[in-house]
Write an enzyme that holds these catalytic residues in place. Structure first.
Site, short mmCIF file in Angstrom:
data_model
loop_
_atom_site.label_atom_id
_atom_site.label_comp_id
_atom_site.label_asym_id
_atom_site.label_seq_id
_atom_site.Cartn_x
_atom_site.Cartn_y
_atom_site.Cartn_z
CD GLU A 118 -8.80 -1.59 -1.81
OE1 GLU A 118 -9.59 -0.74 -0.68
OE2 GLU A 118 -9.20 -0.47 -2.83
CE LYS A 170 -8.09 2.24 2.21
NZ LYS A 170 -9.29 1.33 1.10
CB CYS A 218 -7.37 1.72 -2.31
SG CYS A 218 -8.52 2.39 -3.28
#
Length: 297
Positions: A45, A118, A155
């Protein structure tokens, strides 16, 4: 049944303040994985820079760039050069005041296969991501590539079974998690181990519940807190790949930079889903309440 094997490269590296050196190191590591036969290579990431979300600083928005932009051009060239599918993770400037934590996937010819913004954004000490990132709005849609459909998440998404399930329900051949997660150095060793094991366990559970392989790539090394209000973050590495029953296929160190190249049998998902038909037995007629925040008694 004809077996389809995919070689995947996982690049676990430490970063510095020098973005050009970080990218050069990534380029060398990508070349190393490609030389070992990797067709799909996954980066961690926000791999271009240090993990900048330890503090809230408006000047750090200068790190963001448009998509397409300089980084996408660079990684497109790298993907085409090595004939690989490449999963990257970038700080996207969509418009003034709108920024995203965005994974961009390039196909073997260097074309942009797709992107994922995300969805789940944390806001914890040392991980002040809500200050920087607008939640994604592209949904949980796998990205079609020449090697299959990639369920790319990022993540904090990895803690949510709903995200993994929706990717799998839309036909993802595997789940991929570029990650930046680590310890507060002040925590004791027992707490550190509980956190790391929880991180591993939840992702292996996504593999089991959905009958798909999982690739998780984390960064490594200590990064100081620019504000000096904390001890910074010790990223715990431990990048790994597991199969559709949660079985480990490869695991990286918790303390060292490492390139892993692992072979994944994509047809095992078919075999596993025949003996564990979780999708068949889902009680979709009884899950309406799952879309609520919480069920008060």
């Amino acid at each position: 049944m004809t077996r389809t094997t995919l070689k995947v490269g996982l690049i676990q590296q430490s970063n510095t303040e020098d973005i050009s050196k970080n990218i050069s190191k990534l380029e060398a590591n990508i070349a190393d994985c490609a030389k070992q036969g990797a067709e799909l290579i996954v980066l961690q990431e926000l791999h271009n820079s240090l993990y900048f979300c330890q503090t809230e600083d408006v000047d750090l928005f200068d790190l963001a760039e448009p998509i397409p932009g300089p980084s996408t051009e660079k990684y497109s060239e790298i993907a085409e050069k090595h004939g690989i599918v490449l999963v990257t993770s970038l700080f996207e400037k969509r418009a003034s005041g709108i920024y995203h934590n965005t994974a961009v996937v390039f196909d073997k010819d260097g074309s942009m296969a797709g992107k994922y913004r995300k969805m789940h954004i944390p806001d914890d000490p040392g991980f002040y991501e809500k200050f920087y990132f607008t939640p994604g709005d592209l949904g949980f849609q796998p990205i079609q590539t020449s090697i299959g459909k990639l369920g790319v998440l990022v993540c904090w998404d990895q803690w949510y079974p709903e995200a993994a399930r929706l990717m799998a329900m839309t036909g993802a051949d595997l789940l991929i998690y570029p990650t930046a997660i680590g310890w507060d150095p002040r925590d004791d060793e027992a707490e550190k181990e509980r956190q790391r094991n929880a991180w591993i366990t939840i992702q292996r559970s996504h593999a089991v519940a959905n009958g798909v392989p999982v690739i998780s790539v984390n960064r490594i090394g200590h990064e100081a807190d620019p504000s000096r209000l904390s001890e910074g973050i010790k990223f715990w590495g431990n990048s790994f790949a597991c199969g559709p029953q949660g079985e480990f296929l490869a695991q990286a160190s918790t303390s060292e930079e490492q390139n892993l190249v692992v072979s994944i049998d994509l047809n095992r998902s078919e075999d596993v889903r025949r003996i564990w038909p979780f999708f068949r037995d889902r009680r979709i007629d009884s899950y309406q309440e799952i879309t609520k925040r919480f069920l008060d008694n």
